[in-house]
Write a protein that holds these residues in place. Structure first.
Motif, mmCIF file in Angstrom:
data_model
loop_
_atom_site.group_PDB
_atom_site.id
_atom_site.type_symbol
_atom_site.label_atom_id
_atom_site.label_comp_id
_atom_site.label_asym_id
_atom_site.label_seq_id
_atom_site.Cartn_x
_atom_site.Cartn_y
_atom_site.Cartn_z
ATOM 1 N N SER A 1 2.518 3.681 -2.108
ATOM 2 C CA SER A 1 3.536 4.690 -2.380
ATOM 3 C C SER A 1 4.789 4.495 -1.514
ATOM 4 O O SER A 1 5.790 5.184 -1.717
ATOM 5 N N VAL A 2 4.715 3.572 -0.554
ATOM 6 C CA VAL A 2 5.864 3.230 0.272
ATOM 7 C C VAL A 2 5.987 1.707 0.302
ATOM 8 O O VAL A 2 5.092 0.997 -0.150
ATOM 9 N N SER A 3 7.062 1.233 0.853
ATOM 10 C CA SER A 3 7.268 -0.207 0.924
ATOM 11 C C SER A 3 6.196 -0.877 1.763
ATOM 12 O O SER A 3 5.759 -0.342 2.780
ATOM 13 N N ILE A 4 5.781 -2.058 1.358
ATOM 14 C CA ILE A 4 4.794 -2.816 2.130
ATOM 15 C C ILE A 4 5.438 -4.003 2.848
ATOM 16 O O ILE A 4 4.745 -4.823 3.451
ATOM 17 N N ILE A 5 6.754 -4.065 2.807
ATOM 18 C CA ILE A 5 7.420 -5.239 3.354
ATOM 19 C C ILE A 5 7.156 -5.395 4.853
ATOM 20 O O ILE A 5 7.139 -6.507 5.375
ATOM 21 N N TYR B 1 -14.390 -1.651 -5.426
ATOM 22 C CA TYR B 1 -13.410 -2.452 -4.693
ATOM 23 C C TYR B 1 -12.321 -1.526 -4.153
ATOM 24 O O TYR B 1 -11.745 -0.724 -4.901
ATOM 25 N N TYR B 2 -12.038 -1.686 -2.862
ATOM 26 C CA TYR B 2 -11.062 -0.858 -2.178
ATOM 27 C C TYR B 2 -9.933 -1.723 -1.620
ATOM 28 O O TYR B 2 -10.191 -2.823 -1.116
ATOM 29 N N CYS B 3 -8.718 -1.217 -1.670
ATOM 30 C CA CYS B 3 -7.656 -1.923 -0.968
ATOM 31 C C CYS B 3 -7.355 -1.207 0.342
ATOM 32 O O CYS B 3 -7.628 -0.004 0.488
ATOM 33 N N HIS B 4 -6.826 -1.960 1.261
ATOM 34 C CA HIS B 4 -6.597 -1.464 2.618
ATOM 35 C C HIS B 4 -5.292 -2.039 3.158
ATOM 36 O O HIS B 4 -4.942 -3.191 2.884
ATOM 37 N N ALA B 5 -4.596 -1.206 3.918
ATOM 38 C CA ALA B 5 -3.400 -1.665 4.628
ATOM 39 C C ALA B 5 -3.540 -1.293 6.089
ATOM 40 O O ALA B 5 -3.914 -0.148 6.399
ATOM 41 N N ASP B 6 -3.244 -2.232 6.991
ATOM 42 C CA ASP B 6 -3.402 -1.893 8.403
ATOM 43 C C ASP B 6 -2.365 -0.853 8.836
ATOM 44 O O ASP B 6 -2.661 -0.013 9.693
ATOM 45 N N ARG B 7 -1.189 -0.891 8.236
ATOM 46 C CA ARG B 7 -0.176 0.110 8.529
ATOM 47 C C ARG B 7 0.804 0.179 7.369
ATOM 48 O O ARG B 7 1.244 -0.844 6.867
ATOM 49 N N LEU B 8 1.136 1.381 6.974
ATOM 50 C CA LEU B 8 2.210 1.624 6.013
ATOM 51 C C LEU B 8 3.316 2.410 6.713
ATOM 52 O O LEU B 8 3.029 3.284 7.530
ATOM 53 N N ARG B 9 4.563 2.060 6.373
ATOM 54 C CA ARG B 9 5.690 2.731 7.018
ATOM 55 C C ARG B 9 6.709 3.144 5.974
ATOM 56 O O ARG B 9 6.900 2.450 4.987
ATOM 57 N N ASP B 10 7.387 4.262 6.235
ATOM 58 C CA ASP B 10 8.615 4.522 5.518
ATOM 59 C C ASP B 10 9.717 4.663 6.572
ATOM 60 O O ASP B 10 9.532 4.246 7.716
ATOM 61 N N ASN C 1 -1.558 4.494 9.893
ATOM 62 C CA ASN C 1 -2.463 3.396 10.206
ATOM 63 C C ASN C 1 -3.726 3.467 9.376
ATOM 64 O O ASN C 1 -4.190 4.549 9.019
ATOM 65 N N ASP C 2 -4.290 2.295 9.078
ATOM 66 C CA ASP C 2 -5.623 2.199 8.488
ATOM 67 C C ASP C 2 -5.718 3.009 7.197
ATOM 68 O O ASP C 2 -6.499 3.955 7.095
ATOM 69 N N VAL C 3 -4.923 2.627 6.217
ATOM 70 C CA VAL C 3 -4.846 3.353 4.948
ATOM 71 C C VAL C 3 -5.771 2.700 3.910
ATOM 72 O O VAL C 3 -5.725 1.474 3.725
ATOM 73 N N TRP C 4 -6.558 3.524 3.229
ATOM 74 C CA TRP C 4 -7.494 3.052 2.199
ATOM 75 C C TRP C 4 -7.144 3.649 0.845
ATOM 76 O O TRP C 4 -6.700 4.803 0.762
ATOM 77 N N GLY C 5 -7.397 2.884 -0.201
ATOM 78 C CA GLY C 5 -7.309 3.417 -1.538
ATOM 79 C C GLY C 5 -8.604 4.131 -1.908
ATOM 80 O O GLY C 5 -9.570 4.153 -1.131
ATOM 81 N N GLN C 6 -8.623 4.694 -3.107
ATOM 82 C CA GLN C 6 -9.773 5.484 -3.535
ATOM 83 C C GLN C 6 -10.872 4.630 -4.154
ATOM 84 O O GLN C 6 -11.996 5.102 -4.335
ATOM 85 N N GLY C 7 -10.568 3.387 -4.474
ATOM 86 C CA GLY C 7 -11.565 2.467 -5.012
ATOM 87 C C GLY C 7 -11.534 2.363 -6.518
ATOM 88 O O GLY C 7 -11.150 3.311 -7.221
ATOM 89 N N THR C 8 -11.939 1.206 -7.019
ATOM 90 C CA THR C 8 -12.063 0.985 -8.460
ATOM 91 C C THR C 8 -13.368 0.222 -8.703
ATOM 92 O O THR C 8 -13.692 -0.719 -7.979
ATOM 93 N N GLN C 9 -14.102 0.656 -9.718
ATOM 94 C CA GLN C 9 -15.420 0.079 -9.980
ATOM 95 C C GLN C 9 -15.287 -1.217 -10.775
ATOM 96 O O GLN C 9 -14.588 -1.279 -11.792
ATOM 97 N N VAL C 10 -15.980 -2.236 -10.303
ATOM 98 C CA VAL C 10 -16.111 -3.501 -11.035
ATOM 99 C C VAL C 10 -17.596 -3.705 -11.319
ATOM 100 O O VAL C 10 -18.419 -3.695 -10.390
ATOM 101 N N THR C 11 -17.917 -3.870 -12.596
ATOM 102 C CA THR C 11 -19.304 -4.095 -12.995
ATOM 103 C C THR C 11 -19.376 -5.381 -13.801
ATOM 104 O O THR C 11 -18.656 -5.530 -14.792
#
Length: 121
Positions: free
Chosen positions: A25-29, A93-102, A108-118
């Motif tokens: 939801s914010v820049s990942i640059i 499967y979850y995505c993770h970012a060590d830090r997000l900034r605006d 810090n330590d931001v996780w997504g909610q996950g998506t199922q892969v079967t």
């Protein structure tokens, strides 16, 4: 609050492919490391692949040669291309970012909610 939202999961036959996306939801640059993790039923969460701000990648031995992680900073998005899928790849499967900034804040330590892969055999 900064968020990560995964998409692209689903049901696929063994040998098939899926492409997961993780949109921030914010820049990942200025995010150093982003990664994909997975958690199978009854097992611990494990690192699948990670990518640094400079493009360096790291993969679990179990997915090397089959999965490819990439990021598009302009779209605030990280991807996981999964080929030659196996039933043992079945997990959330979850995505993770060590830090997000605006402009004013960081998270810090931001996780997504996950998506199922079967993956069916």
């Amino acid at each position: 609050q900064a968020d990560l939202v995964e998409s692209g999961g689903g049901l696929v036959q063994a040998g098939g492919s899926l492409r997961l996306s993780c949109v921030a939801s914010v820049s990942i640059i200025r995010t150093n490391t982003m990664g994909w993790y997975r958690q199978a039923l009854g097992k611990q969460r494990e690192l699948v692949a990670s990518i640094s701000s400079g493009g360096s990648t790291n993969y679990a031995d179990s997915v090397k040669g089959r999965f490819t992680v990439s990021r598009d900073n302009a779209k605030n998005t990280m991807y996981l291309q999964m080929n030659s899928l196996k039933p043992e790849d079945t997990a959330v499967y979850y995505c993770h970012a060590d830090r997000l900034r605006d402009t004013y804040y960081y998270w810090n330590d931001v996780w997504g909610q996950g998506t199922q892969v079967t993956v069916s055999s």
